[in-house]
Design an enzyme around this catalytic site. Sequence first.
Site, PDB file in Angstrom:
ATOM      1  N   ASN A   3      74.193-145.312 -32.728  1.00  0.00           N
ATOM      2  CA  ASN A   3      74.184-146.741 -32.993  1.00  0.00           C
ATOM      3  C   ASN A   3      72.739-147.202 -33.182  1.00  0.00           C
ATOM      4  OD1 ASN A   3      77.096-147.801 -32.598  1.00  0.00           O
ATOM      5  ND2 ASN A   3      76.767-146.408 -30.859  1.00  0.00           N
ATOM      6  N   GLU A   4      72.319-147.240 -34.433  1.00  0.00           N
ATOM      7  CA  GLU A   4      70.943-147.571 -34.770  1.00  0.00           C
ATOM      8  C   GLU A   4      70.692-149.073 -34.629  1.00  0.00           C
ATOM      9  OE1 GLU A   4      68.867-145.376 -34.997  1.00  0.00           O
ATOM     10  OE2 GLU A   4      69.487-143.646 -36.175  1.00  0.00           O
ATOM     11  N   PRO A   5      69.410-149.498 -34.660  1.00  0.00           N
ATOM     12  CA  PRO A   5      69.112-150.930 -34.623  1.00  0.00           C
ATOM     13  C   PRO A   5      69.938-151.707 -35.630  1.00  0.00           C
ATOM     14  CG  PRO A   5      67.089-149.676 -34.434  1.00  0.00           C
ATOM     15  CD  PRO A   5      68.185-148.671 -34.673  1.00  0.00           C
TER      16      PRO A   5
ATOM     17  N   THR B 104      64.937-141.751 -36.501  1.00  0.00           N
ATOM     18  CA  THR B 104      65.923-140.786 -36.006  1.00  0.00           C
ATOM     19  C   THR B 104      65.919-139.524 -36.853  1.00  0.00           C
ATOM     20  OG1 THR B 104      67.318-142.574 -35.163  1.00  0.00           O
ATOM     21  CG2 THR B 104      68.373-140.433 -35.516  1.00  0.00           C
TER      22      THR B 104
END
Length: 641
Positions: A159-161, A178
């Site tokens: 769950n990235e920014p 990432t």
Amino acid sequence: MSAAATPPVPHVPVRIFPDSEAASVQVARELATFIRERAAQGRSAVLGLATGSSPTRVYEELVRLHRQEGLSFRNVISFNLDEYYPMAPDSLQSYVRFMHEYLFDHVDIAPGNIHIPDGTIAADQVADFGRHYEEQIRAAGGIDWQLLGIGRTGHIGFNEPGSGPASRTRLITLDHITRTDAASDFYGEENVPRRAITMGVGTILEARHVVLLAWGEGKAAVVKRLVEGEPTDSVPATYLQHHPAVQVVLDEAAAAELSPRKTPWLAGEPCNWQQPALVRKAVTWLARELEKPILKLTDEDYNENGLSDLLANSGEAYTINIRVFNELQHTITGWPGGKPNADDTYRPERATPFPKRVLIFSPHPDDDVISMGGTLLRLVEQGHEVHVAYQTSGNIAVFDEDVIRFAEFVADYDELFRFDEQPAENLYQRVADFLRNKQPGQVDSEEVQQIKGLIRRGEAKSALRYAGLDPDTRAHFQDLPFYETGRVRKKPLGEEDIRLTMALLEQLQPHQIFAAGDLSDPHGTHRVCLAAIMQAVQRLRAEGCAWLSDCRVWLYRGAWQEWDIDQIEMAVPLSPQELTRKRRAIFKHQSQKDRPLFPGADQREFWQRAEARNRTTARLYDQLGLPEYEGIEAFVEWITD
């Protein structure tokens, strides 16, 4: 209190352990207790599982508990957080393969109870797969115990920014950071998938109990944001602050930026001002915060910035300033091996014996010159018997085209060179054929690995010759077995690694040992190499080796991070000429020049990183009111008792 002295409020419970080993073992035991309790109740234990480097030791301990203490996984149902997309399950980088290698193949979990996102499904089926994955979790009764790591972007799962607290299992595009961090696993960022399937933040938040693991200095900054920052989708892990049963489990390094550790006087923590190290930490912090030399700090500066207790305990500012200034001044030495025929009362190293027998451990074949090249050159010039132990071959960090270049060279001199008693042109053809058909992320053939290792070895020898050392007598290539997998993922530290290290120490019986304490190395090699040294020294001490009583161990950094100024116990100043000579020694490692294969998060070349850190340390000493140098290499003593 000034605004700078406002105590931050921690938003999640934190448990800090001395190291990741102790933390991992404790988490594994707690998870095992939960599994057994559920089994005794005749109920399933539904686990959410993570991949990556953080949980590997937890899984290893769970396997040990299964094999040696009868822990059964027959009642366990597992749901993994994520998987790269696209990704075949048998790929080296597949999380399916990861989980089987580290856990599932070694315990009695039912295959039908294992759930991992499928990286092979068609793109137009991913949304349906995500909904089905959520239904499977609900059908199992929801996740009881969720294990997490955390990425430098603050991601949990993938769950990235930008991921909100209501997000669900879905396909997501990976952040550049990432992908950069994953580049080493894929032998180059260009091979890292751009997307992944991940459980959502909302899915994770529905777990009944959450444990997040973080190890090493590289995670310290994002851990601070998780624990002390406000919830925001720019750091998705901060949404864990809303969870009623979350624990953040850290080692000391990952906890370093938390206020109770970094500035306990601002966090409302009781401070023992009888500890010189704490006083030094506080005073250097204050000077840097106010951008003032130490000797110019005033009573008002202390009182207005949360240090009134220190002032009340230790007297006026002038007295404290002088004491800390002198401590810092005494760390500086141009004689890293000790100055002969000199009063060593206030020097970091003893004057005798002289010359000393010095053993520098280098995890990779270039860490010696990158991290302490100036000190190495000075030790040699000052007449010490300097040996360098290259702990690993470093073979995975060589580009394929370098192998072709060297194989071509050998083939051109076919009448002089043979490989396994076969003509060198055959060597070239075999290597060229293999590399031409090599798939992204594929493990090199043994032949290619050997050539890459020889390239790194030759470069190390060249650097030593430049430093004035004979590599035939002063270079020791250990090739520790834990490293020799041909893959970025290494084996755990083994008995043979420790035995080889003990044998070298016994052979040389050094008066000084230098070792890499740069535990931010994202690939973990530095951490394992240091563990091999520490365990070897401790075993030799337990065996009563008398020479250890006259041996000091100094830890260096530099390739990935530098020591904080309040930690430094020996500072070796470098002149402009010495910094240039250090750069030239680094340049001897040509395969790592221009663009290292695994640069990590810092895209600069290693010589640029090293010089920047050396100059920054020198600048800090200057700003605190001490002499100004072009650069400084810094060391911390490891007390072996």
